[in-house]
Design a protein around this motif. Structure first.
Motif, PDB file in Angstrom:
ATOM      1  N   ALA A   1      15.246   4.371  -9.565  1.00  0.00           N
ATOM      2  CA  ALA A   1      13.820   4.252  -9.838  1.00  0.00           C
ATOM      3  C   ALA A   1      13.421   5.279 -10.901  1.00  0.00           C
ATOM      4  O   ALA A   1      14.205   6.155 -11.274  1.00  0.00           O
ATOM      5  CB  ALA A   1      13.025   4.466  -8.550  1.00  0.00           C
ATOM      6  N   GLY A   2      12.171   5.170 -11.388  1.00  0.00           N
ATOM      7  CA  GLY A   2      11.678   6.113 -12.374  1.00  0.00           C
ATOM      8  C   GLY A   2      12.516   6.100 -13.635  1.00  0.00           C
ATOM      9  O   GLY A   2      12.789   5.057 -14.228  1.00  0.00           O
ATOM     10  N   ARG A   3      12.977   7.290 -14.061  1.00  0.00           N
ATOM     11  CA  ARG A   3      13.839   7.419 -15.238  1.00  0.00           C
ATOM     12  C   ARG A   3      15.234   7.884 -14.830  1.00  0.00           C
ATOM     13  O   ARG A   3      15.951   8.524 -15.600  1.00  0.00           O
ATOM     14  CB  ARG A   3      13.215   8.411 -16.233  1.00  0.00           C
ATOM     15  CG  ARG A   3      11.902   7.920 -16.820  1.00  0.00           C
ATOM     16  CD  ARG A   3      11.379   8.841 -17.913  1.00  0.00           C
ATOM     17  NE  ARG A   3      10.960  10.133 -17.373  1.00  0.00           N
ATOM     18  CZ  ARG A   3      11.455  11.312 -17.740  1.00  0.00           C
ATOM     19  NH1 ARG A   3      12.425  11.359 -18.648  1.00  0.00           N
ATOM     20  NH2 ARG A   3      10.996  12.424 -17.235  1.00  0.00           N
ATOM     21  N   SER A   4      15.627   7.553 -13.621  1.00  0.00           N
ATOM     22  CA  SER A   4      16.897   8.027 -13.077  1.00  0.00           C
ATOM     23  C   SER A   4      18.064   7.126 -13.494  1.00  0.00           C
ATOM     24  O   SER A   4      17.871   6.067 -14.089  1.00  0.00           O
ATOM     25  CB  SER A   4      16.822   8.094 -11.550  1.00  0.00           C
ATOM     26  OG  SER A   4      16.709   6.802 -10.992  1.00  0.00           O
ATOM     27  N   ARG A   5      19.276   7.589 -13.157  1.00  0.00           N
ATOM     28  CA  ARG A   5      20.479   6.824 -13.488  1.00  0.00           C
ATOM     29  C   ARG A   5      21.429   6.817 -12.301  1.00  0.00           C
ATOM     30  O   ARG A   5      21.660   7.839 -11.661  1.00  0.00           O
ATOM     31  CB  ARG A   5      21.197   7.411 -14.698  1.00  0.00           C
ATOM     32  CG  ARG A   5      22.619   6.896 -14.891  1.00  0.00           C
ATOM     33  CD  ARG A   5      23.255   7.459 -16.139  1.00  0.00           C
ATOM     34  NE  ARG A   5      23.122   6.522 -17.256  1.00  0.00           N
ATOM     35  CZ  ARG A   5      23.360   6.827 -18.519  1.00  0.00           C
ATOM     36  NH1 ARG A   5      23.702   8.054 -18.834  1.00  0.00           N
ATOM     37  NH2 ARG A   5      23.234   5.915 -19.466  1.00  0.00           N
ATOM     38  N   VAL A   6      22.011   5.646 -12.029  1.00  0.00           N
ATOM     39  CA  VAL A   6      23.071   5.485 -11.044  1.00  0.00           C
ATOM     40  C   VAL A   6      24.288   4.922 -11.767  1.00  0.00           C
ATOM     41  O   VAL A   6      24.173   3.954 -12.527  1.00  0.00           O
ATOM     42  CB  VAL A   6      22.654   4.539  -9.904  1.00  0.00           C
ATOM     43  CG1 VAL A   6      23.845   4.182  -9.027  1.00  0.00           C
ATOM     44  CG2 VAL A   6      21.558   5.166  -9.054  1.00  0.00           C
ATOM     45  N   ALA A   7      25.452   5.545 -11.548  1.00  0.00           N
ATOM     46  CA  ALA A   7      26.689   5.058 -12.162  1.00  0.00           C
ATOM     47  C   ALA A   7      27.781   5.036 -11.103  1.00  0.00           C
ATOM     48  O   ALA A   7      27.888   5.955 -10.286  1.00  0.00           O
ATOM     49  CB  ALA A   7      27.096   5.945 -13.332  1.00  0.00           C
TER      50      ALA A   7
ATOM     51  N   LEU B   1      19.984  -2.044  -8.191  1.00  0.00           N
ATOM     52  CA  LEU B   1      18.630  -2.424  -8.579  1.00  0.00           C
ATOM     53  C   LEU B   1      18.052  -1.345  -9.485  1.00  0.00           C
ATOM     54  O   LEU B   1      18.205  -0.148  -9.209  1.00  0.00           O
ATOM     55  CB  LEU B   1      17.727  -2.560  -7.346  1.00  0.00           C
ATOM     56  CG  LEU B   1      17.990  -3.701  -6.374  1.00  0.00           C
ATOM     57  CD1 LEU B   1      17.015  -3.612  -5.210  1.00  0.00           C
ATOM     58  CD2 LEU B   1      17.864  -5.055  -7.067  1.00  0.00           C
ATOM     59  N   THR B   2      17.385  -1.748 -10.550  1.00  0.00           N
ATOM     60  CA  THR B   2      16.633  -0.804 -11.376  1.00  0.00           C
ATOM     61  C   THR B   2      15.160  -1.033 -11.076  1.00  0.00           C
ATOM     62  O   THR B   2      14.609  -2.088 -11.398  1.00  0.00           O
ATOM     63  CB  THR B   2      16.930  -1.015 -12.864  1.00  0.00           C
ATOM     64  OG1 THR B   2      16.747  -2.392 -13.207  1.00  0.00           O
ATOM     65  CG2 THR B   2      18.365  -0.614 -13.176  1.00  0.00           C
TER      66      THR B   2
ATOM     67  N   ALA C   1      14.754   3.175 -15.819  1.00  0.00           N
ATOM     68  CA  ALA C   1      15.910   3.445 -14.958  1.00  0.00           C
ATOM     69  C   ALA C   1      17.166   2.803 -15.551  1.00  0.00           C
ATOM     70  O   ALA C   1      17.098   1.773 -16.225  1.00  0.00           O
ATOM     71  CB  ALA C   1      15.649   2.906 -13.561  1.00  0.00           C
ATOM     72  N   GLU C   2      18.322   3.424 -15.277  1.00  0.00           N
ATOM     73  CA  GLU C   2      19.588   2.921 -15.805  1.00  0.00           C
ATOM     74  C   GLU C   2      20.617   2.777 -14.690  1.00  0.00           C
ATOM     75  O   GLU C   2      20.636   3.566 -13.739  1.00  0.00           O
ATOM     76  CB  GLU C   2      20.144   3.866 -16.874  1.00  0.00           C
ATOM     77  CG  GLU C   2      19.298   3.955 -18.122  1.00  0.00           C
ATOM     78  CD  GLU C   2      19.965   4.804 -19.191  1.00  0.00           C
ATOM     79  OE1 GLU C   2      21.197   4.719 -19.328  1.00  0.00           O
ATOM     80  OE2 GLU C   2      19.246   5.553 -19.873  1.00  0.00           O
ATOM     81  N   ALA C   3      21.467   1.780 -14.825  1.00  0.00           N
ATOM     82  CA  ALA C   3      22.572   1.576 -13.889  1.00  0.00           C
ATOM     83  C   ALA C   3      23.817   1.205 -14.676  1.00  0.00           C
ATOM     84  O   ALA C   3      23.759   0.372 -15.592  1.00  0.00           O
ATOM     85  CB  ALA C   3      22.231   0.470 -12.885  1.00  0.00           C
TER      86      ALA C   3
END
Length: 441
Positions: free
Chosen positions: A319-325, A348-349, A354-356
């Motif tokens: 969420a927001g401007r976060s990143r999941v990798a 999910l973004t 947000a980035e994935a």
């Protein structure tokens, strides 16, 4: 050695904590430099804040740190032995009394302390007509090597053959990263036929930014079963790096449920080796990020024995401007006929910035194998959302239900029930959604 590594080494040399031989260890670990975005498996990790963090370990637990850690302790789990570490040091007063059997605190230099389960591999010196599996880069074990050199105490848990054990290990960070780092270390050896449930928690006891570099090594004996719950619940200003080394022998069954909701920047590296035939790995993970958080994971699984099986499931919400990798690298060697690998990665973004980044990878060197993989990144399902809205639900409620349904399959596998309820409440807070909080209350 780059400037960052030299700064760390100079910092440690100026102190009086490390013996000369340990300074030699850390110099060897730092010589190639810390991983950077140029290293293939680290391109999404956020290590910038570590340039300002101190790496020197704490030498004792101050009374105020012990008090803060005591206040941060979660409720005890019925039937579980408890061991607590504060800033990488054993806090006996906060754990089970008497100490659980098979548990030892190993100081530096003790036989067995800092042992390596899996070494980085060296590429074949000469070219071959046959393709060879990708080697394990030294960078992927760099932080584990730093932990071996700097950890002041290591928790060693030994479970005998055919024993049944339930144990909870809590690593609490209190020291600000401008003063000390935490280097928690856990070594678990499970005998043949044993049954073990391990709950591993990483929590903060202060709003100060902290830095922890954890190393976990697990060796599962023939026919053993290990149920491992990992909860990363550090504060929103924490920096966290962790390394997991796992070896599975004949018929071993290892099930992981990992849920990460904390830390400003978190990096998890795992290297698994199916060393025995018919071993089984079930890897289930959830990562939730918001604001500017970064959560990056790399999991390499080597199927090196016949009949080895891996089932990997990852779910993330950014969420927001976060990143999941999440990078899941499966290798099936020619020595593993009849192996099976199944991967499912979804993220999910939930924010426009947000980035994935999901990377399922398969390397197969035998014809006798079954393998599948899939990765999807997207927003909340518009069709399902429209259906819920058409039933009279408010948009916020509909979104909350869809988020919850997305991760609940993994969360539902947490046990015991008391821990699952606690985890669900924590996820509701992490998602910042009062509606989910009402659902799990």
């Amino acid at each position: 050695m780059n400037a960052f590594s030299r700064r760390i080494l100079d910092e440690l040399r100026d102190g009086t904590v490390l013996a000369p031989e340990r300074l030699g260890q850390i110099e060897t670990a730092l010589a190639p430099g810390l991983p950077t975005a140029r290293d293939e498996n680290w391109k999404y990790a956020n290590l910038r804040a570590l340039e300002r963090a101190r790496f020197n370990p704490a030498t004792d637990i101050a009374p105020e740190a012990l008090l803060a850690a005591s206040a941060a302790l979660p409720a005890a789990l019925p039937g579980f032995d408890r061991v607590v570490f504060v800033d990488g040091l054993h806090a006996a007063a906060l754990g089970s009394s008497p100490p659980p059997r098979g548990v030892a605190i190993l100081p530096p230099g003790t036989a067995g302390a800092g042992r390596t389960l899996i070494e980085a591999e060296v590429a074949p010196p000469a070219p071959s007509l046959m393709p060879t599996p990708t080697t394990l880069a030294a960078a992927d074990l760099r932080f584990a090597a730093i932990n071996r050199a700097l950890a002041r105490e290591e928790l060693s848990v030994s479970v005998g053959s055919d024993e049944t054990r339930d144990i909870e290990v809590i690593f609490i960070a209190t020291a600000p990263s401008t003063r000390h780092a935490s280097h928690p270390a856990l070594s678990l050896t499970v005998g043949a036929g044993a049954r073990v449930a391990v709950v591993e928690r990483h929590v903060s006891a202060s709003a100060e930014p902290s830095f922890s570099n954890a190393r976990i090594s697990i060796e599962a004996g023939a026919g053993s079963r290990v149920d491992h719950i990992r909860l990363q619940q550090l504060g929103v200003r924490a920096q966290h790096v962790e390394s997991l080394e796992l070896v599975l022998h004949d018929g071993a069954d290892y099930r992981l449920v990992a849920i990460a909701t904390g830390a400003a920047a978190a990096r998890s590296s795992a290297v698994v080796r199916h060393a025995g035939r018919d071993s089984r790995l079930r890897w289930n993970a959830v990562a939730l990020t918001g604001g500017t958080q970064v959560n990056d994971s790399f999991v390499r699984v080597d199927h090196a024995a016949p009949g080895a099986r891996t089932e990997q499931s990852f779910r993330g919400i950014a969420a927001g401007r976060s990143r999941v990798a999440f990078n899941g690298h499966m290798i099936v060697h020619g020595t593993a006929p009849g192996a099976r690998s199944d991967q499912s990665m979804k993220c999910l973004t939930a924010g426009p910035e947000a980035e994935a980044d999901l990377r399922p990878q398969l390397e197969i060197y035998t014809d006798e194998v079954k393998a599948s993989h899939g990765a999807t990144v997207g927003k909340l399902d518009d069709t399902m959302r429209f259906y819920l809205l058409s039933r009279g639900l408010e948009p916020a409620t509909a979104d909350a239900l869809l988020k919850w349904a997305f991760i609940e399959e993994v969360v539902a596998s947490v046990s015991p029930a008391a821990l699952r309820a606690e985890v669900e409440r924590g996820i509701a807070v992490a998602l910042g959604d009062s509606i989910i909080g009402e659902l799990v209350a």
